[in-house]
Design a protein around this motif. Structure first.
Motif, mmCIF file in Angstrom:
data_model
loop_
_atom_site.group_PDB
_atom_site.id
_atom_site.type_symbol
_atom_site.label_atom_id
_atom_site.label_comp_id
_atom_site.label_asym_id
_atom_site.label_seq_id
_atom_site.Cartn_x
_atom_site.Cartn_y
_atom_site.Cartn_z
ATOM 1 N N LYS A 19 0.835 -1.207 0.000
ATOM 2 C CA LYS A 19 0.000 0.000 0.000
ATOM 3 C C LYS A 19 0.866 1.251 0.000
ATOM 4 O O LYS A 19 0.550 2.226 -0.673
ATOM 5 N N GLY A 22 2.410 1.590 -3.356
ATOM 6 C CA GLY A 22 1.303 1.786 -4.284
ATOM 7 C C GLY A 22 0.828 3.224 -4.329
ATOM 8 O O GLY A 22 0.251 3.662 -5.324
ATOM 9 N N ASN A 23 1.084 3.976 -3.278
ATOM 10 C CA ASN A 23 0.641 5.366 -3.209
ATOM 11 C C ASN A 23 1.684 6.372 -3.691
ATOM 12 O O ASN A 23 1.394 7.562 -3.756
ATOM 13 N N GLU A 47 -1.660 -7.068 -7.495
ATOM 14 C CA GLU A 47 -2.312 -6.244 -6.470
ATOM 15 C C GLU A 47 -1.743 -4.825 -6.451
ATOM 16 O O GLU A 47 -2.482 -3.852 -6.302
ATOM 17 N N GLN A 51 -3.876 -1.419 -7.600
ATOM 18 C CA GLN A 51 -3.965 -0.239 -6.734
ATOM 19 C C GLN A 51 -3.538 1.026 -7.480
ATOM 20 O O GLN A 51 -4.154 2.077 -7.345
#
Length: 118
Positions: A19, A22-23, A47, A51
């Motif tokens: 995550k 991913g940001n 995944e 994202q």
């Protein structure tokens, strides 16, 4: 993928790491697909790209042409899904056969020879 491997034993840490990267507004993946991927690696990539898809930019730097990526991702439906998230809205910047490392080293060597001969 090495960072994913470091987190692979702890699902919570792996999810948190994915995550976080991913940001990132821009993610640069150097040496893209130089190494064989496991099924788990491919799932993590899916995944991550799911994202990022449509939200953030990803730059892939590698030695293999795009038309070889599907096979290097393991082929099959998992590779299809990953490629769908990469290819749509993508821009390809092809390079030629020039090896910039060799070119730089040859220029550096020439300067050194010129300095010695001067």
């Amino acid at each position: 993928m090495r960072n994913f491997e470091n987190q692979s034993d702890n699902l919570r840490e792996l999810t948190k790491y994915r995550k976080r990267i991913g940001n990132y507004q821009i993610l640069i993946l150097d040496e893209w697909l130089n190494y064989k991927l496991t099924e788990k690696d491919a799932k993590n990539l899916y995944e991550l790209f799911e994202q990022r898809s449509g939200n953030n930019s990803t730059i892939f730097v590698g030695q293999y042409p795009v038309d070889e990526w599907h096979n290097r991702l393991g082929g099959g439906t998992q590779a299809d899904s990953i490629m769908d998230r990469i290819i749509h809205n993508a821009y390809e910047i092809p390079t030629n056969e020039t090896n910039l490392r060799k070119l730089y080293d040859s220029k550096k060597l020439k300067r050194l020879v010129d300095e010695i001969e001067a």
